[in-house]
Scaffold this active site. Sequence first.
Site, PDB file in Angstrom:
ATOM      1  CG  HIS A   8      -2.064   0.791   1.230  1.00 22.39           C
ATOM      2  ND1 HIS A   8      -3.013   0.515   0.891  1.00 22.39           N
ATOM      3  CD2 HIS A   8      -1.534   2.202   1.367  1.00 22.39           C
ATOM      4  CE1 HIS A   8      -3.446   1.633   1.134  1.00 22.39           C
ATOM      5  NE2 HIS A   8      -3.377   2.806   0.963  1.00 22.39           N
ATOM      6  CD  GLU A  37      -7.283   6.788   5.814  1.00 21.36           C
ATOM      7  OE1 GLU A  37      -7.485   6.647   4.905  1.00 21.36           O
ATOM      8  OE2 GLU A  37      -5.971   7.475   6.326  1.00 21.36           O
ATOM      9  CG  ASP A  89      -0.101   8.683   1.054  1.00 26.36           C
ATOM     10  OD1 ASP A  89       0.440   8.475  -0.158  1.00 26.36           O
ATOM     11  OD2 ASP A  89      -0.884   8.339   1.879  1.00 26.36           O
TER      12      ASP A  89
END
Length: 328
Positions: free
Chosen positions: A10, A193, A272
Amino acid sequence: MTMAPKVELHLHLEGAAPPAFIRGLAQEKNMDIAGIFDETGGYAYRDFWHFLEVYEAATSTLKRPEDYYRLTLAVLEESAASGVIYSECFLSPDFCGGRDLSAWREYLQAIREAADLAEKRDGILLRGIVTPIRHFGPEKARETARCAAETAGSWIVGFGLAGDEKIGKPKDFQWAFDAAREAGLRLTAHAGEWGGPDSVRDAIADLGVERIGHGVRAIEDPALVDEIAEKGIVLEVCPGSNIALSLYPGWRQHPIHKLRERGVKVTVSTDDPPFFHTTMVKEYDRLAEAFDWDDGVFSEISKTSAEASFCDNATRDIIMKKLEKHYA
Ligand code: HPA
Ligand code: ZN
């Protein structure tokens, strides 16, 4: 002992861009994006929704296939330095050519050329998951699915869904996911999330995904945790991301350990990394500290990740052999 080989499932390619790299691109193109950086040069954002805006502003500097070539090299160098041997990254035709098929093919070719070079240089393998952006709406997601279907194969291996989880419902994206499935792509979607357990249920029921991006808020519903464990649905858990975005106050409060104890297949990724001040090494170190996880746990998690990866079996064998060699 050598650094543990890691499998990451991911990772948003643009979200992995080092801030200095994006600053350099902005300078080359005379773009003023100074507002997205803090005084130390890192990315600055207030919350998840502001993060999405900053992400899109940073991505606006990536204008040509050549920019993605350089981005891919920079990202894979960082990943390889953390011991990542296989990475699946989210790619969006929205950012790569505005969903125009021939432009998308050119971006993809540039990304793959960089990945080939990184493989020769560092031994790291990359595969792509085409990902519409939820807050861009279902119509654009259909165009994205067409790009995905046209380029599906041994390199573009999956289809996902990123962006603002609070906008729309998984069902709005059913057409796109059906088209991707028919093209042979494997499916995942961000859920659980910013949405609660119902968002995870809907992604499973309406999109037929076999993996969930995050999915951690399933922990709020014990019956759902059982269902996920029974169905063998894999969670792409990004603990450092969740903590950076204040979903949980600290590592010890993160549900990954409980989910694993309840029999859920969990994997570990960075999402990220520069935005969330993390790397795969940091994720492993913080998890080891918080939950007393040893090599046995990380061996199991990385093998779960290899099994859940969307690559072909020949590629999976290569990954598995490296893991087995290290953890033997
Ligand atoms: N979550 C959701 N959407 C995103 C992300 C993320 O971390 N990064 C880029 N798009
Ligand atoms: Zn994500």
